[in-house]
Design an enzyme around this catalytic site. Structure first.
Site, PDB file in Angstrom:
ATOM      1  N   HIS A  30       0.786  -1.239   0.000  1.00  0.00           N
ATOM      2  CA  HIS A  30       0.000   0.000   0.000  1.00  0.00           C
ATOM      3  C   HIS A  30       0.816   1.287   0.000  1.00  0.00           C
ATOM      4  CE1 HIS A  30      -0.179   0.030   4.728  1.00  0.00           C
ATOM      5  NE2 HIS A  30       0.995  -0.344   4.259  1.00  0.00           N
ATOM      6  N   HIS A  31       2.144   1.174  -0.008  1.00  0.00           N
ATOM      7  CA  HIS A  31       2.977   2.387  -0.115  1.00  0.00           C
ATOM      8  C   HIS A  31       3.381   2.686  -1.555  1.00  0.00           C
ATOM      9  CE1 HIS A  31       3.138   2.562   4.174  1.00  0.00           C
ATOM     10  NE2 HIS A  31       3.831   1.442   4.291  1.00  0.00           N
ATOM     11  N   ALA A  32       3.327   1.674  -2.423  1.00  0.00           N
ATOM     12  CA  ALA A  32       3.698   1.883  -3.821  1.00  0.00           C
ATOM     13  C   ALA A  32       2.694   2.817  -4.488  1.00  0.00           C
ATOM     14  CB  ALA A  32       3.748   0.548  -4.557  1.00  0.00           C
ATOM     15  N   ASN A  84      -0.434   5.262   2.214  1.00  0.00           N
ATOM     16  CA  ASN A  84      -0.327   6.521   1.455  1.00  0.00           C
ATOM     17  C   ASN A  84      -0.256   6.307  -0.050  1.00  0.00           C
ATOM     18  OD1 ASN A  84       2.333   5.401   1.914  1.00  0.00           O
ATOM     19  ND2 ASN A  84       3.183   7.344   1.182  1.00  0.00           N
TER      20      ASN A  84
END
Length: 277
Positions: A30-32, A84
């Protein structure tokens, strides 16, 4: 064992739509996100995440016609870290040619005191639930119980939910810095699945973060609970435990090597048929 193994994020989501529940023994990157530079839209890895698997699944479904532009999608992100990358993708900030995707709804409960502390991403999260370091199980579960049903009730007929079930909320995790017990994690996963199964909403569970030697056990307990409650018998639990123990190590190592190798190792998935779905 037919249809137990899937090998792409798209097939994982397809399994959820057909059977009600799909579980990936990795995923949840979920940060990519993506960057718009030199007139080229490029993927951008971050925080042990090399590609945005959930966003890829959604885009693939839309291209195939299985999801229309009007279909609502929910992301329940309960990893210790703010998601993010996904928030930025669906905010449309990655590209000047894109607008905010209002059909994707995000609930994110995370430790506000740790990485990534992305202020821009906060603006895109529909139900932003920041926590302080040291938050314990009772407070955590009370907050989830309070906000999860109302979050879902405000979405018009969600077609599918992606559940980021990070175990880095565990009390012994050195990175998540929360104080959620092993029983608390099991109760969290049970609450999410019970809520979604009762509402008859298909769900894809991905593992996201978890950085202790006990992480595989936490995952195996939750997957075993799903099997026992909504799927198959407990005899498969021991197999799950062994696979989680070896696979979590492999997926972490692969994330340090290359996107292609990571994709190969991280796409082993299981599906269970949820009763009534």
């Amino acid at each position: 064992w037919r249809n137990i193994f899937c090998n792409t994020p798209r097939r994982l989501s397809d399994t959820a739509l057909k059977t009600g529940i799909a579980i990936d023994l990795s995923g949840g990157y979920h940060h990519a996100s993506r960057d718009w530079a030199l007139l080229t839209l490029r993927e951008r890895g971050s925080g042990f995440c090399v590609y945005a698997d959930i966003a890829i699944s959604i885009a693939s479904f839309r291209q195939s016609g299985q999801l229309t532009a009007a279909d609502s999608i929910a992301i329940i992100d309960l990893d210790a870290h703010q998601g993010n990358g996904l928030a930025r993708i669906f905010a449309g900030v990655a590209s000047p040619l894109e607008n905010r995707d209002r059909t994707v709804h995000i609930l994110d409960m995370y430790n506000l005191d740790i990485y990534p502390q992305d202020r821009l991403a906060i603006d895109r999260i529909d139900r932003d639930l920041p926590l302080a370091s040291g938050t314990r199980s009772d407070e955590y579960l009370d907050k989830l119980q309070q906000y999860l049903p109302s979050f879902l009730s405000q979405i018009y007929r969600p077609k599918i939910v992606f559940y980021n079930a990070g175990t880095d909320i565990y009390e012994d995790d050195p990175i998540g810095r929360l104080k959620i017990s092993a029983e608390g994690i099991l109760a969290r996963d049970r609450l999410v699945f019970q809520t979604l199964v009762t509402a008859r909403i298909p769900v894809v569970m991905v593992l996201s973060g978890g950085y202790t030697s006990e992480s595989y056990q936490l995952v195996a307990r939750s997957v075993g609970e799903v099997w026992e409650t909504w799927g198959w018998d407990r005899a498969i639990y021991e197999i799950i435990l062994v696979m989680c123990r070896s696979f979590c190590c492999l997926s972490f190592l692969a994330s340090c090597v290359s996107t292609r190798l990571f994709n190969l190792l991280s796409t082993i998935t299981f599906n269970v048929r949820a009763s009534g779905l």
